[in-house]
Design an enzyme around this catalytic site. Structure first.
Site, PDB file in Angstrom:
ATOM      1  N   TYR A 147      -7.782   4.487  -7.380  1.00 39.04           N
ATOM      2  CA  TYR A 147      -7.403   5.284  -6.204  1.00 39.04           C
ATOM      3  C   TYR A 147      -8.362   6.341  -6.012  1.00 39.04           C
ATOM      4  CZ  TYR A 147      -2.584   3.440  -6.475  1.00 39.04           C
ATOM      5  OH  TYR A 147      -1.512   2.625  -6.262  1.00 39.04           O
TER       6      TYR A 147
HETATM    7  N1  NAP Z   1       3.025   7.380  -2.658  1.00 34.07           N
HETATM    8  C1  NAP Z   1       2.206   8.252  -3.067  1.00 34.07           C
HETATM    9  O1  NAP Z   1       2.412   8.820  -4.072  1.00 34.07           O
HETATM   10  C2  NAP Z   1       0.777   8.037  -2.531  1.00 34.07           C
HETATM   11  C3  NAP Z   1      -0.251   9.137  -3.007  1.00 34.07           C
HETATM   12  C4  NAP Z   1      -1.506   9.214  -2.581  1.00 34.07           C
HETATM   13  C5  NAP Z   1      -1.984   8.318  -1.753  1.00 34.07           C
HETATM   14  N2  NAP Z   1      -0.879   7.225  -1.172  1.00 34.07           N
HETATM   15  C6  NAP Z   1      -1.527   6.469  -0.195  1.00 34.07           C
HETATM   16  O2  NAP Z   1      -0.610   6.117   0.931  1.00 34.07           O
HETATM   17  C7  NAP Z   1      -0.907   5.010   1.348  1.00 34.07           C
HETATM   18  C8  NAP Z   1       0.748   4.371   1.614  1.00 34.07           C
HETATM   19  O3  NAP Z   1       1.313   4.619   0.180  1.00 34.07           O
HETATM   20  P1  NAP Z   1       2.768   4.279   0.041  1.00 34.07           P
HETATM   21  O4  NAP Z   1       3.200   5.039  -1.004  1.00 34.07           O
HETATM   22  O5  NAP Z   1       3.551   4.320   1.439  1.00 34.07           O
HETATM   23  O6  NAP Z   1       2.699   2.682  -0.530  1.00 34.07           O
HETATM   24  P2  NAP Z   1       4.028   1.533  -0.520  1.00 34.07           P
HETATM   25  O7  NAP Z   1       5.333   1.859  -0.352  1.00 34.07           O
HETATM   26  O8  NAP Z   1       3.404   0.619  -1.322  1.00 34.07           O
HETATM   27  O9  NAP Z   1       3.519   0.857   1.220  1.00 34.07           O
HETATM   28  C9  NAP Z   1       2.300   0.150   1.385  1.00 34.07           C
HETATM   29  C10 NAP Z   1       2.362  -0.679   2.674  1.00 34.07           C
HETATM   30  O10 NAP Z   1       1.192  -1.116   2.714  1.00 34.07           O
HETATM   31  C11 NAP Z   1       1.569  -2.809   2.878  1.00 34.07           C
HETATM   32  N3  NAP Z   1       0.267  -3.321   2.127  1.00 34.07           N
HETATM   33  C12 NAP Z   1      -0.096  -3.289   0.896  1.00 34.07           C
HETATM   34  N4  NAP Z   1      -1.176  -4.146   0.694  1.00 34.07           N
HETATM   35  C13 NAP Z   1      -1.388  -4.649   1.669  1.00 34.07           C
HETATM   36  C14 NAP Z   1      -2.370  -5.582   2.096  1.00 34.07           C
HETATM   37  N5  NAP Z   1      -3.328  -6.266   1.322  1.00 34.07           N
HETATM   38  N6  NAP Z   1      -2.603  -6.091   3.371  1.00 34.07           N
HETATM   39  C15 NAP Z   1      -1.512  -5.588   4.267  1.00 34.07           C
HETATM   40  N7  NAP Z   1      -0.467  -4.695   4.022  1.00 34.07           N
HETATM   41  C16 NAP Z   1      -0.561  -4.267   2.760  1.00 34.07           C
HETATM   42  C17 NAP Z   1       2.921  -2.870   2.061  1.00 34.07           C
HETATM   43  O11 NAP Z   1       3.472  -4.230   2.478  1.00 34.07           O
HETATM   44  P3  NAP Z   1       3.385  -5.498   1.780  1.00 34.07           P
HETATM   45  O12 NAP Z   1       3.005  -5.080   0.445  1.00 34.07           O
HETATM   46  O13 NAP Z   1       4.396  -6.355   1.957  1.00 34.07           O
HETATM   47  O14 NAP Z   1       1.991  -6.115   2.340  1.00 34.07           O
HETATM   48  C18 NAP Z   1       3.513  -1.719   2.579  1.00 34.07           C
HETATM   49  O15 NAP Z   1       4.104  -1.757   3.867  1.00 34.07           O
HETATM   50  C19 NAP Z   1      -1.460   3.959   0.382  1.00 34.07           C
HETATM   51  O16 NAP Z   1      -2.959   4.095   0.779  1.00 34.07           O
HETATM   52  C20 NAP Z   1      -1.720   4.752  -0.932  1.00 34.07           C
HETATM   53  O17 NAP Z   1      -2.623   4.657  -1.756  1.00 34.07           O
HETATM   54  C21 NAP Z   1       0.007   7.194  -1.560  1.00 34.07           C
END
Ligand code: NAP
Length: 241
Positions: A147
């Site tokens: 990450y």
């Molecule tokens: N939550 C945190 O604490 C946090 C912290 C720092 C950064 N982030 C970043 O914020 C972003 C969103 O995180 P989140 O927490 O919202 O994650 P999440 O709940 O897992 O949502 C991820 C989304 O991306 C889609 N996705 C995943 N892999 C994909 C692929 N290969 N192709 C197309 N779609 C894909 C998923 O749907 P499908 O699985 O159905 O494809 C889902 O809609 C990410 O970049 C994450 O690294 C999150």
């Protein structure tokens, strides 16, 4: 409320849950016409229903160049592109399977590179692209090497793209620890609550973040016409501690 987003077409890749869905909801409430994309069709349909109205939902895996190129052809012209798609992997490098590492790096790094490459030409004048990093890019967390590397890569590349694609504005949101469904994929509930409790105790705001709070910051990046090549931390002050 200002109507600057009224009728704008916003594509959220990763819009089927978590931060992406929240960004879509905030944009929808501001009058945008939403399009969402992600891999899992059931998850997309459920999100489209939650978002209400007629939300076109496109199944796409951002690690597949052809699918991503096809997505932008199907989506047509857009005003704002938001990319939050990334698969998940957490744990010490010594325990990591290469497949999991590749999954994260290919989705979060190559996926965002290709989303900009194929998406930028589809963004209408006055529009924007918002990409996604994460606070571990600058605050090391054991187990989050992939990450950290992915986020740092995207922050650095976005500064370059803000020049290459000018006047199209390209920014990066940097979430801290946000309570989204990804954490349920990464660890059992008890470990998650313990992790959130430990982080909350360190943060100036005393709690982890909500997806909507990042969605609102994404809306700010979309509409701030004097912002490009910037990284916006939405982390409860995590970068300070
Ligand atoms: N939550 C945190 O604490 C946090 C912290 C720092 C950064 N982030 C970043 O914020 C972003 C969103 O995180 P989140 O927490 O919202 O994650 P999440 O709940 O897992 O949502 C991820 C989304 O991306 C889609 N996705 C995943 N892999 C994909 C692929 N290969 N192709 C197309 N779609 C894909 C998923 O749907 P499908 O699985 O159905 O494809 C889902 O809609 C990410 O970049 C994450 O690294 C999150």
């Amino acid at each position: 409320m200002s109507d600057e987003l009224q009728g704008k077409r916003v594509l959220v890749i990763g819009g089927s849950r978590g931060i992406g869905e929240a960004a879509a909801r905030v944009a929808g409430e501001a009058g945008c016409r939403l399009l969402i994309a992600g891999r899992n069709e059931a998850r997309l349909s459920a999100a489209a229903a939650r978002l209400g109205g007629e939300v076109p939902a496109f199944p796409v895996d951002v690690t597949d160049e052809g699918q991503l190129e096809g997505l932008f052809e199907k989506a047509g012209p857009i005003d704002h592109l938001v990319v939050t798609a990334a698969s998940a992997v957490l744990g010490p490098l010594s325990d990591q399977e290469t497949e999991g590492l590749r999954g994260l790096l290919e989705s979060k790094v190559i996926g965002q590179f290709l989303a900009v490459k194929y998406g930028a030409p589809r963004v209408r004048e006055g529009g924007s692209i918002t990409l996604c990093s994460g606070i571990v890019s600058r605050k090391p967390l054991p187990g989050a090497g992939a990450y950290a590397a992915a986020g740092a890569a995207i922050e650095a590349a976005a500064r370059v793209w803000a020049l290459e694609y000018a006047p199209l504005r390209i920014n990066v949101v940097v979430p801290g620890i946000i309570d989204t469904p990804v954490w349920n994929d990464l660890m059992p509930e008890e470990a998650k609550q313990s992790h959130f409790g430990g982080v909350s105790a360190q943060l100036p705001v005393g709690r982890v973040g909500r997806a909507r709070e990042v969605g609102e910051a994404i809306r700010f990046l979309m509409t701030s016409e004097f912002l490009t090549g910037t990284t916006l931390e939405v982390d409860g002050g995590h970068h300070l501690v």
